[in-house]
Design a protein around this motif. Sequence first.
Motif, PDB file in Angstrom:
ATOM      1  N   LYS A  35      35.910  54.970  51.299  1.00  0.00           N
ATOM      2  CA  LYS A  35      36.407  54.880  49.926  1.00  0.00           C
ATOM      3  C   LYS A  35      36.536  53.424  49.485  1.00  0.00           C
ATOM      4  CE  LYS A  35      38.985  59.243  49.730  1.00  0.00           C
ATOM      5  NZ  LYS A  35      40.340  59.856  49.570  1.00  0.00           N
ATOM      6  N   ALA A  36      36.985  52.580  50.408  1.00  0.00           N
ATOM      7  CA  ALA A  36      37.144  51.157  50.086  1.00  0.00           C
ATOM      8  C   ALA A  36      35.782  50.523  49.815  1.00  0.00           C
ATOM      9  CB  ALA A  36      37.845  50.440  51.232  1.00  0.00           C
ATOM     10  N   GLU A  37      34.780  50.894  50.607  1.00  0.00           N
ATOM     11  CA  GLU A  37      33.429  50.377  50.398  1.00  0.00           C
ATOM     12  C   GLU A  37      32.893  50.797  49.028  1.00  0.00           C
ATOM     13  OE1 GLU A  37      28.977  50.541  52.466  1.00  0.00           O
ATOM     14  OE2 GLU A  37      30.703  51.432  53.493  1.00  0.00           O
ATOM     15  N   LYS A  38      33.112  52.061  48.684  1.00  0.00           N
ATOM     16  CA  LYS A  38      32.667  52.574  47.391  1.00  0.00           C
ATOM     17  C   LYS A  38      33.372  51.841  46.249  1.00  0.00           C
ATOM     18  CE  LYS A  38      32.318  56.780  44.602  1.00  0.00           C
ATOM     19  NZ  LYS A  38      32.681  58.214  44.501  1.00  0.00           N
ATOM     20  N   LEU A  39      34.680  51.613  46.402  1.00  0.00           N
ATOM     21  CA  LEU A  39      35.455  50.920  45.383  1.00  0.00           C
ATOM     22  C   LEU A  39      34.932  49.506  45.148  1.00  0.00           C
ATOM     23  CD1 LEU A  39      37.912  50.802  43.486  1.00  0.00           C
ATOM     24  CD2 LEU A  39      39.278  50.044  45.453  1.00  0.00           C
ATOM     25  N   LEU A  40      34.655  48.801  46.242  1.00  0.00           N
ATOM     26  CA  LEU A  40      34.146  47.433  46.119  1.00  0.00           C
ATOM     27  C   LEU A  40      32.765  47.407  45.469  1.00  0.00           C
ATOM     28  CD1 LEU A  40      35.247  45.822  49.494  1.00  0.00           C
ATOM     29  CD2 LEU A  40      36.048  45.218  47.216  1.00  0.00           C
ATOM     30  N   LYS A  41      31.946  48.376  45.810  1.00  0.00           N
ATOM     31  CA  LYS A  41      30.613  48.447  45.209  1.00  0.00           C
ATOM     32  C   LYS A  41      30.714  48.701  43.706  1.00  0.00           C
ATOM     33  CE  LYS A  41      27.855  49.809  49.211  1.00  0.00           C
ATOM     34  NZ  LYS A  41      27.029  50.868  49.827  1.00  0.00           N
ATOM     35  N   LYS A  43      33.216  47.915  41.759  1.00  0.00           N
ATOM     36  CA  LYS A  43      33.709  46.681  41.151  1.00  0.00           C
ATOM     37  C   LYS A  43      32.617  45.624  41.111  1.00  0.00           C
ATOM     38  CE  LYS A  43      38.627  47.070  42.273  1.00  0.00           C
ATOM     39  NZ  LYS A  43      39.746  46.459  43.017  1.00  0.00           N
ATOM     40  N   GLY A  44      31.841  45.590  42.181  1.00  0.00           N
ATOM     41  CA  GLY A  44      30.758  44.621  42.262  1.00  0.00           C
ATOM     42  C   GLY A  44      29.703  44.861  41.215  1.00  0.00           C
ATOM     43  N   ALA A  46      30.109  46.309  38.408  1.00  0.00           N
ATOM     44  CA  ALA A  46      30.668  45.967  37.106  1.00  0.00           C
ATOM     45  C   ALA A  46      30.569  44.462  36.877  1.00  0.00           C
ATOM     46  CB  ALA A  46      32.128  46.418  37.030  1.00  0.00           C
ATOM     47  N   ALA A  47      30.804  43.698  37.943  1.00  0.00           N
ATOM     48  CA  ALA A  47      30.706  42.246  37.848  1.00  0.00           C
ATOM     49  C   ALA A  47      29.263  41.816  37.612  1.00  0.00           C
ATOM     50  CB  ALA A  47      31.242  41.605  39.129  1.00  0.00           C
ATOM     51  N   VAL A  48      28.319  42.519  38.241  1.00  0.00           N
ATOM     52  CA  VAL A  48      26.903  42.228  38.053  1.00  0.00           C
ATOM     53  C   VAL A  48      26.520  42.377  36.589  1.00  0.00           C
ATOM     54  CG1 VAL A  48      24.575  43.111  38.483  1.00  0.00           C
ATOM     55  CG2 VAL A  48      26.140  42.744  40.399  1.00  0.00           C
ATOM     56  N   ALA A  49      27.020  43.453  35.959  1.00  0.00           N
ATOM     57  CA  ALA A  49      26.714  43.698  34.548  1.00  0.00           C
ATOM     58  C   ALA A  49      27.237  42.561  33.674  1.00  0.00           C
ATOM     59  CB  ALA A  49      27.314  45.023  34.109  1.00  0.00           C
ATOM     60  N   LYS A  50      28.408  42.034  34.011  1.00  0.00           N
ATOM     61  CA  LYS A  50      28.985  40.942  33.239  1.00  0.00           C
ATOM     62  C   LYS A  50      28.163  39.656  33.373  1.00  0.00           C
ATOM     63  CE  LYS A  50      33.783  42.559  33.536  1.00  0.00           C
ATOM     64  NZ  LYS A  50      35.133  42.268  34.070  1.00  0.00           N
ATOM     65  N   ARG A  51      27.487  39.518  34.530  1.00  0.00           N
ATOM     66  CA  ARG A  51      26.705  38.298  34.778  1.00  0.00           C
ATOM     67  C   ARG A  51      25.279  38.393  34.260  1.00  0.00           C
ATOM     68  NH1 ARG A  51      29.537  38.724  39.787  1.00  0.00           N
ATOM     69  NH2 ARG A  51      27.748  39.758  40.747  1.00  0.00           N
ATOM     70  N   ALA A  52      24.908  39.543  33.727  1.00  0.00           N
ATOM     71  CA  ALA A  52      23.508  39.795  33.372  1.00  0.00           C
ATOM     72  C   ALA A  52      22.946  38.847  32.322  1.00  0.00           C
ATOM     73  CB  ALA A  52      23.347  41.235  32.891  1.00  0.00           C
ATOM     74  N   GLU A  53      23.822  38.238  31.522  1.00  0.00           N
ATOM     75  CA  GLU A  53      23.348  37.340  30.468  1.00  0.00           C
ATOM     76  C   GLU A  53      23.181  35.902  30.943  1.00  0.00           C
ATOM     77  OE1 GLU A  53      22.345  38.468  27.527  1.00  0.00           O
ATOM     78  OE2 GLU A  53      22.794  40.442  28.350  1.00  0.00           O
ATOM     79  N   ARG A  54      23.584  35.629  32.160  1.00  0.00           N
ATOM     80  CA  ARG A  54      23.465  34.261  32.670  1.00  0.00           C
ATOM     81  C   ARG A  54      22.000  33.912  32.918  1.00  0.00           C
ATOM     82  NH1 ARG A  54      28.069  33.949  37.411  1.00  0.00           N
ATOM     83  NH2 ARG A  54      29.904  34.418  36.133  1.00  0.00           N
ATOM     84  N   ALA A  55      21.648  32.665  32.654  1.00  0.00           N
ATOM     85  CA  ALA A  55      20.262  32.216  32.832  1.00  0.00           C
ATOM     86  C   ALA A  55      19.878  32.189  34.307  1.00  0.00           C
ATOM     87  CB  ALA A  55      20.095  30.822  32.241  1.00  0.00           C
ATOM     88  N   THR A  56      18.659  32.607  34.589  1.00  0.00           N
ATOM     89  CA  THR A  56      18.146  32.586  35.958  1.00  0.00           C
ATOM     90  C   THR A  56      16.910  31.676  35.996  1.00  0.00           C
ATOM     91  OG1 THR A  56      16.850  34.585  35.493  1.00  0.00           O
ATOM     92  CG2 THR A  56      18.994  34.889  36.527  1.00  0.00           C
ATOM     93  N   SER A  57      17.157  30.378  36.004  1.00  0.00           N
ATOM     94  CA  SER A  57      16.065  29.409  35.954  1.00  0.00           C
ATOM     95  C   SER A  57      15.636  28.919  37.331  1.00  0.00           C
ATOM     96  CB  SER A  57      16.469  28.207  35.099  1.00  0.00           C
ATOM     97  OG  SER A  57      17.657  27.624  35.598  1.00  0.00           O
ATOM     98  N   GLU A  58      16.342  29.340  38.363  1.00  0.00           N
ATOM     99  CA  GLU A  58      15.975  28.991  39.741  1.00  0.00           C
ATOM    100  C   GLU A  58      15.365  30.210  40.416  1.00  0.00           C
ATOM    101  OE1 GLU A  58      16.035  26.037  41.022  1.00  0.00           O
ATOM    102  OE2 GLU A  58      17.071  25.062  39.360  1.00  0.00           O
TER     103      GLU A  58
END
Length: 277
Positions: A35-41, A43-44, A46-58
């Motif tokens: 359950k803890a692994e699922k919870l972290l995933k 949350k993770g 959700a964090a990925v979605a928030k970062r989706a607009e960041r530039a990926t120039s590298e």
Amino acid sequence: MAITAADVKALREKTGAGMMECKKALTECDGDMAKAEKLLKEKGLAAVAKRAERATSEGRLFIREQNGKIAVVELTCETDFVANNADFIAVGEKLLDVTFEKGYTKVEDEHNTILEPLKVSIRENMNVAKVEVIDVPADSSAAFYIHSDHKTGAVVVIKGSTADAVKTFAKDCCLHIAAFTPAYTAKKDVPDSYIAEQKEIFKAQMDQDEKMAGKPDNVKEGILQGKINKHLAEICFEDQMFVKDDKKTVTAKLAEVGKEAGASLSFATAKLFILGK
């Protein structure tokens, strides 16, 4: 239920999350590892979605030849630190694996699925920016090159022979392309609109040149065409002076190598890859 350091360490190894976050997740889930692994995933992601607009120039280019094909994968990220991360590199190689295994020729959902866990654990925006596959015919010699920064690469396929001399020339052509970054393979590939625009630029420059004043129109036209021909020779791979023999064009060198191999050669592919382009 008591949360042990070993539990936290085990969850961290599974998810890549920080120690404090692992401890918090285990506490919230009463020590239930799954359950803890699922919870972290969750949350993770959700964090990925928030970062989706960041530039990926590298990022990195990954190229491999296998079973009569050359696959190119462009994997991007936010920082060069991550681009040099061993896990990032391993994922790039895995993306090549699945491209060959499944016969993919473009970015597919499975590519993104493979990348997702790394985005969660490293906490940086990443993208599978490109997947391209180039055929290598049976009567051809192929080569590829990736520059030391892994941001520039080239693929060359020469039809007509599999002789060692042709294979060597194909490799040298990859080095040439990476060094001189031609915009086009041949003059026939240059759009008419580009040539027209370039003519306007050269014409405007000539109109401002005092040396052009009073020259007949036919002379000016000849000079203009000469400038265009010179420019095209500079930006077209086949007309550039060869990197290892600057007295001959790439086309002339191709004919020379073909004569040595006893074959009529032609470029099936001569392509430059630059990260982000």
